[in-house]
Design an enzyme around this catalytic site. Structure first.
Site, PDB file in Angstrom:
ATOM      1  N   SER A  69       0.826  -1.195   0.000  1.00 30.45           N
ATOM      2  CA  SER A  69       0.000   0.000   0.000  1.00 30.45           C
ATOM      3  C   SER A  69       0.871   1.260   0.000  1.00 30.45           C
ATOM      4  O   SER A  69       1.701   1.436  -0.889  1.00 30.45           O
ATOM      5  CB  SER A  69      -0.973  -0.027   1.186  1.00 30.45           C
ATOM      6  OG  SER A  69      -2.026   0.880   0.988  1.00 30.45           O
ATOM      7  N   ASP A 215      -5.888  -3.817  -2.347  1.00 32.44           N
ATOM      8  CA  ASP A 215      -4.869  -3.441  -1.374  1.00 32.44           C
ATOM      9  C   ASP A 215      -4.261  -4.659  -0.665  1.00 32.44           C
ATOM     10  O   ASP A 215      -4.977  -5.505  -0.122  1.00 32.44           O
ATOM     11  CB  ASP A 215      -5.503  -2.500  -0.344  1.00 32.44           C
ATOM     12  CG  ASP A 215      -4.464  -1.762   0.484  1.00 32.44           C
ATOM     13  OD1 ASP A 215      -3.636  -2.422   1.129  1.00 32.44           O
ATOM     14  OD2 ASP A 215      -4.493  -0.519   0.473  1.00 32.44           O
TER      15      ASP A 215
END
Length: 742
Positions: A69, A215
């Site tokens: 991320s 993610d």
């Protein structure tokens, strides 16, 4: 050229190794390889930059990086050769609100899309497919972030093996189909970073190698095992996860839902931390409840990262190298600059119906151009500005043809047709008000030549129904032909010696055909022929004011320009409308009549202050006593001291000077929306005869106002003043800044 670049880079690395071999001690040659793990955490991940700054200060080389991320962004850019100081400058200067949105900068929009955002200010575009409204897979498709990442990784765009980057790198995402971690070690670096931070529900998933990725924080927010597999001896892991809420803070459903997600993510993170060895180092910046969305305070997070390294500095000292060795390490991290290459080819891959030559002309990137990342990004943004695609990307590639660029455009899964909506309200708190709800349905991609069919409808005080078919043609599709049909109703006040005699209802129907040309993406010129009919009926007022029907027909020429940076409160740019209308008996009109409409507004800004200067003028060149040709004044910024529609006549003009200042933060203003305070100076009037026009006859007026740039468009609360003690007060929603004479 890329092969030459790689040879030169290899020579530089070999030279550095020889120098190190000649001047380094045996202990230096046996330096332990360090792997860095950067965890996810949104804006909290800015602390990673502080950690990197301190590792550089301590002269600790990094031999491998794995990130998830926000950790993938910081780690990927650092692995590509960006220094910690450069990363800090990028993060602190970046407009994160823009980067995390899909809204193209207005200068990239086609002129027709600029018309949409002026007339339909509600910032909501709904896809229409098979008669149904279709929503996207995420609030944000990631267009602006993707282009930003490509610009930031441009120097290593030719590298597809992440082990060949200045520092070997891995990005971690989640395979949403299997729920497993997906580790990316090769391919498109910018796309890998983008996939790693595709927060479900906010960012649309990334499709890569036949997988749907979101993610990586869902399953591997601190991927220690990934960096361990990259042949390192020591691991430095930086954990920036949000902490669990305390019992007294669990007071709402959203907070509880967030706590559940944190628990699930934290379980895997703790498992990873348990695998750290005694010589490894865990760094946990004391971020507290620093929000993952608080990019505006990223500088604070950077500082907390610096402080966190200070607490473990003693355990890191053994990893430091000498001044000369670290200088050589930093030098080898910078990609080789072999000069500007030229594009040998430009490819377009898309699943839409546009002809390739149209996309090439719109992108403005051609064979022989210098390989300039900024120019390539501009081309992608111009294609995206068509608002035909969910995502437009590019990649520098090398094949048997040489070095070139490949643009990839993905159609919107929710359809190429879209619906714009608008709300308009005008109220002078003195009995005159209007309310309109409007919509525009645009059907795009009708053929490979870029044809559009758009239909406008409006309900409320003013009624409207019109439709236009827009067909581009020519080698670059700059020219167009546009047949159209429409019907509308509006109110118009009739005056006699400045006394309001009646309010009339004007109805008009029209059919016509236009031809024209685009002026780049800032304007258009069109000319056309039209025919129709209308009638004027009395709503209230003097029964002696006549009612009648009339014929319409003629030819016209229209020039429109829009270079504003924003549709509602522009800080710079020019808007222009210039129309010459020639009504002719031979085309169905009741009388020969020439009419000119001119409207221009220019804006300049410095810091939070903006000055706008405008002039509008409408006149007929023959005596006319038909009220449908009249122009109205009165209302906010149309002689603000007079009530809405207080004046009307065949000749009208108004000039105005408007000043407004943004209150609060330069990005968001107050109350999380841009708020402006301002005022205007105005002068104008209407005249029955051109011979009556003079400076002495002008009415001076002005206003003070608060303006709010909201989801529904501009909202003004204003007080107007005019000579003679006239006063008026307004609430206006959805109106443009300057006057628009009809």
């Amino acid at each position: 050229m890329h092969a030459i670049r790689e040879i030169l880079a290899a020579i530089a690395v070999l030279t550095a190794l020889l120098l190190l071999a000649g001047g380094a001690s045996a202990a230096d040659n046996e330096r332990l390889k360090v792997g860095l793990v950067l965890g996810g955490g949104g804006a909290r991940g800015a602390a990673h930059i502080g950690v990197l700054k301190e590792l550089e200060r301590l002269q600790i080389p990094i031999d491998a990086i794995a990130g998830t991320s926000m950790g993938a962004i910081v780690g990927g850019l650092y692995a590509a050769g960006t220094s910690a100081d450069e990363l800090e400058q990028i993060v602190l200067s970046l407009d994160w609100a823009e980067a995390m949105s899909d809204s193209p900068q207005r200068r990239h929009l086609s002129f027709r899309r600029k018309q949409d955002d002026v007339r339909y200010p509600v910032d909501l575009k709904l896809g229409v497919r098979d008669g149904e409204l279709i929503l996207p897979m995420g609030l944000v498709q990631g267009q602006n972030l993707d282009i930003l990442l490509r610009e930031l990784t441009a120097e290593v765009a030719h590298i597809s093996d992440f082990d060949a980057l200045p520092i070997p790198f891995r990005a971690v995402a989640t395979n949403i189909e299997t729920g497993e971690a997906h580790v990316m070690a090769s391919g498109d670096l910018a796309l890998a970073i983008r996939a790693s931070m595709s927060v479900p529900g906010f960012f649309a998933p990334t499709r890569l190698d036949g997988k749907v990725l979101v993610d990586g924080g869902l399953v591997a927010n601190l991927p220690i095992d990934v960096v361990r597999s990259m042949d390192v001896d020591i691991v430095i892991a930086v954990d920036v996860e949000f902490p669990l809420y305390q019992p007294e803070e669990l007071q709402s459903a959203p907070v509880i839902a967030e706590q559940v997600l944190t628990i699930l993510m934290r379980r895997e993170t703790l498992r990873q931390i348990e695998n750290l060895q005694p010589d490894d180092t865990l760094i946990r910046p004391e971020l507290g409840t620093f929000a993952s969305t608080d990019f505006g305070n990223a500088e604070l997070a950077v500082g907390l990262g610096v402080e966190a390294v200070g607490r473990v500095e003693d355990s890191l000292q053994s990893l430091a190298v000498s001044d000369s060795e670290f200088a050589m390490y930093m030098a080898m991290r910078k990609p080789m600059d072999t000069g500007k290459e030229r594009l040998e080819f430009v490819d377009f891959v898309h699943d839409g119906r546009f002809a390739t030559e149209f996309l090439a002309a719109r992108a403005g990137v051609f064979v022989g151009d210098v390989l300039d990342p900024s120019a390539l990004a501009e081309g992608a943004n111009r294609l995206y500005g068509l608002e035909m695609y969910a995502h437009v990307s590019y990649r520098v590639v090398e094949d048997e043809r040489g070095v070139g660029v490949k643009y990839t455009a993905s159609s919107k899964r929710w359809g190429s047709n879209f619906l714009n909506v608008g709300v308009g309200l005008q109220d002078d708190f003195d009995g005159t008000s209007s309310f309109n709800l409007s919509a525009r349905l645009t059907k795009t991609g009708i053929n490979d030549r870029g044809a559009e069919w758009r239909t406008d409808a409006q309900l409320g005080t003013d009624l409207l129904l019109q439709s236009e078919f827009y067909q581009p043609y020519g080698s670059q599709l700059k020219f167009f032909i546009a047949p159209h049909i429409g019907w509308q109703q509006r109110n118009l006040n009739v005056f006699e010696q400045q006394q309001n005699k009646a309010r009339m209802r004007v109805s008009e129907a029209e059919i016509g055909i236009d031809i024209g040309t685009e002026i780049f993406n800032v304007g258009e010129f069109r000319a056309g022929v039209y025919s129709g009919s209308g009638d004027v009926r009395r709503k209230i007022g003097d029964p002696l004011v006549p009612e009648y029907s009339y014929g319409r027909g003629g030819v016209f020429g229209l020039l429109r320009v829009d270079t504003f940076d924003a549709p509602r409160f522009p800080r710079k740019g020019v808007g222009l409308n210039l129309k010459w209308d020639m009504s002719r008996i031979g085309l169905g009109a009741d009388a020969d009549l020439d009419k000119l409409d001119f409207d221009v507004l220019a804006a300049w800004s410095k810091n939070k202050n903006t000055l706008a200067l405008g002039l509008s003028y409408a006149t007929t060149f023959d005596v006319v006593d038909q009220v449908q040709e009249y122009t109205q004044l009165g209302g906010f910024l149309r002689l603000s001291g007079l009530n809405i529609g207080a004046l009307s006549g065949p000749h009208a003009g108004v000039g105005h000077l408007v000043y407004y200042r943004l209150l609060g933060d330069s990005a968001r203003g107050l109350f999380d929306v841009p708020v402006y305070v301002g005022g205007s100076l105005e002068a104008g009037n209407v005249w029955q005869d051109q011979s009556d026009i003079s400076f002495e006859s002008l009415i001076a007026s002005g206003s003070v106002f608060l303006g709010f740039d909201t989801f529904f468009g501009a909202i003004y609360v204003a007080a107007g003043f005019a000579e003679g003690g006239e006063q008026a007060y307004y609430l206006s929603i959805g109106s443009a800044l300057g006057p628009e004479l009809r």
